[in-house]
Design an enzyme around this catalytic site. Structure first.
Site, PDB file in Angstrom:
ATOM      1  N   LYS A   1       0.852  -1.194   0.000  1.00 48.25           N
ATOM      2  CA  LYS A   1       0.000   0.000   0.000  1.00 48.25           C
ATOM      3  C   LYS A   1       0.883   1.238   0.000  1.00 48.25           C
ATOM      4  O   LYS A   1       2.075   1.201   0.347  1.00 48.25           O
ATOM      5  CB  LYS A   1      -0.929   0.022   1.219  1.00 48.25           C
ATOM      6  CG  LYS A   1      -0.228   0.028   2.589  1.00 48.25           C
ATOM      7  CD  LYS A   1       0.207   1.386   3.057  1.00 48.25           C
ATOM      8  CE  LYS A   1       0.960   1.310   4.386  1.00 48.25           C
ATOM      9  NZ  LYS A   1       1.732   2.528   4.696  1.00 48.25           N
TER      10      LYS A   1
ATOM     11  N   ALA B   1       9.955  -0.738   4.223  1.00 54.22           N
ATOM     12  CA  ALA B   1       9.951   0.306   3.199  1.00 54.22           C
ATOM     13  C   ALA B   1       8.806   1.299   3.322  1.00 54.22           C
ATOM     14  O   ALA B   1       8.686   2.202   2.507  1.00 54.22           O
ATOM     15  CB  ALA B   1       9.906  -0.347   1.813  1.00 54.22           C
ATOM     16  N   GLY B   2       7.921   1.144   4.301  1.00 53.04           N
ATOM     17  CA  GLY B   2       6.764   2.016   4.403  1.00 53.04           C
ATOM     18  C   GLY B   2       5.636   1.624   3.475  1.00 53.04           C
ATOM     19  O   GLY B   2       4.704   2.394   3.242  1.00 53.04           O
ATOM     20  N   LEU B   3       5.698   0.387   2.939  1.00 51.02           N
ATOM     21  CA  LEU B   3       4.692  -0.109   2.003  1.00 51.02           C
ATOM     22  C   LEU B   3       3.832  -1.215   2.600  1.00 51.02           C
ATOM     23  O   LEU B   3       3.034  -1.831   1.905  1.00 51.02           O
ATOM     24  CB  LEU B   3       5.377  -0.626   0.731  1.00 51.02           C
ATOM     25  CG  LEU B   3       6.253   0.392  -0.012  1.00 51.02           C
ATOM     26  CD1 LEU B   3       7.015  -0.281  -1.154  1.00 51.02           C
ATOM     27  CD2 LEU B   3       5.413   1.548  -0.543  1.00 51.02           C
ATOM     28  N   ALA B   4       4.007  -1.476   3.893  1.00 52.96           N
ATOM     29  CA  ALA B   4       3.220  -2.482   4.620  1.00 52.96           C
ATOM     30  C   ALA B   4       3.377  -3.877   4.044  1.00 52.96           C
ATOM     31  O   ALA B   4       2.454  -4.692   4.127  1.00 52.96           O
ATOM     32  CB  ALA B   4       1.741  -2.089   4.676  1.00 52.96           C
ATOM     33  N   GLY B   5       4.536  -4.188   3.474  1.00 50.08           N
ATOM     34  CA  GLY B   5       4.737  -5.514   2.895  1.00 50.08           C
ATOM     35  C   GLY B   5       4.632  -6.628   3.918  1.00 50.08           C
ATOM     36  O   GLY B   5       3.948  -7.631   3.694  1.00 50.08           O
ATOM     37  N   GLY B   6       5.306  -6.463   5.044  1.00 45.70           N
ATOM     38  CA  GLY B   6       5.243  -7.479   6.091  1.00 45.70           C
ATOM     39  C   GLY B   6       3.845  -7.609   6.665  1.00 45.70           C
ATOM     40  O   GLY B   6       3.352  -8.720   6.896  1.00 45.70           O
TER      41      GLY B   6
ATOM     42  N   ASP C   1      -1.383  -1.022  10.668  1.00 39.08           N
ATOM     43  CA  ASP C   1      -1.768  -1.247   9.270  1.00 39.08           C
ATOM     44  C   ASP C   1      -2.558  -2.537   9.065  1.00 39.08           C
ATOM     45  O   ASP C   1      -3.087  -2.771   7.972  1.00 39.08           O
ATOM     46  CB  ASP C   1      -0.524  -1.288   8.372  1.00 39.08           C
ATOM     47  CG  ASP C   1       0.110   0.072   8.180  1.00 39.08           C
ATOM     48  OD1 ASP C   1      -0.582   1.090   8.410  1.00 39.08           O
ATOM     49  OD2 ASP C   1       1.293   0.133   7.808  1.00 39.08           O
TER      50      ASP C   1
END
Length: 265
Positions: free
Chosen positions: A11, A97-102, A136
């Site tokens: 995201k 990375a601030g992309l909520a991958g985890g 998140d």
């Protein structure tokens, strides 16, 4: 059904405002969160006995920091049962990375097991359970454009459109708790910023090399450039895919990771 393949989408935050720090140490937020087409793949397979975990990233071990493990542990604790399965995780979203991958991976574990084992758990229950794992989580379980408030528990659906996105990541991770601590330190010193993401200023002051990322994206003609979440990834939004692809070609080789994607409705 013995196997399920899950698409685990990242995201971006189209703006992130911090409305104050709570007595419990968390921050009240107001953010527009949009899923993007950059995604990981998680394959869940039932087993007769035991747990097997594999990932294409060697450094992403089955430890307490792994959001897949956090999600599985949470579900087993809540249900009082143990799942025997194989988890295969193919990572494409950069770590930290601030992309909520985890977080998206953990959300996929919760939704996937609910479907694979026909647990009949309500989405709102999963969101309430997972909130303690991270702000998140409720959004990643929802996985649609939304305005997110509070500590992540308030989700208001939004209409959206597909837009061309370019992500630039410097190749290193940032700790979300540390970034919020930087924000608190700067606020205590009376430092405030005009960025659409309140965390951007504190990050740029401590990682000034990221200013080049922002300026380089702005120079490509994007109509919106900002840091996503707690960084360090910056995103740029373009009028069309052609402009985005030209920008990608221009910036590749300058930065560690330059990734083309789009918003997802």
């Amino acid at each position: 059904m013995d196997q399920l393949v899950m698409k685990s989408r990242g995201k971006i935050n189209r703006g992130l405002k911090i409305l104050g720090k709570r007595p419990d140490g968390y921050h009240n937020l107001d953010s527009i969160m949009i899923p993007i087409s950059l995604q990981d793949t998680i394959t869940l397979t039932k087993r007769d006995r035991g747990l097997v975990y594999e990932s294409n990233l060697i450094e992403l071990d089955w430890t307490s920091d792994n959001f897949c493990k956090k999600a599985l542990d949470l579900l087993e604790e809540k249900l009082g049962r143990t799942f025997s399965l194989e988890i295969q995780l193919e990572k494409r979203i950069p770590l930290g990375a601030g992309l909520a991958g985890g977080t998206a991976n953990g959300a996929s574990i919760l939704k996937g097991l609910n479907q694979l084992y026909d647990l009949k758990l309500d989405l709102k229950d999963l969101q309430a359970w997972a909130l303690d794992l991270g702000a998140d989580f409720p959004f990643c379980l929802y996985d649609r454009p939304a305005r997110v408030q509070g500590i992540g528990e308030k989700i208001q659906p939004l209409e959206g459109k597909e837009e061309a996105i370019l992500l630039v990541n410097p190749g290193y991770q940032l700790s979300t708790p540390e970034v919020y601590a930087w924000y608190d330190q700067d606020m205590d010193r009376g430092i405030q910023d005009q960025a659409i993401n309140d965390l951007e200023g504190p990050v740029l002051r401590r990682h000034p090399q990221l200013v080049q990322v922002r300026e380089s994206l702005e120079a490509t003609g994007a109509y919106e450039v900002s840091m996503s979440g707690s960084g360090p990834t910056f995103y740029a939004v373009y009028e069309n895919q052609g402009q985005r692809d030209q920008a990608k070609e221009k910036l590749e080789g300058t930065f560690e990771k330059v990734l083309a994607c789009s918003t997802v409705l």
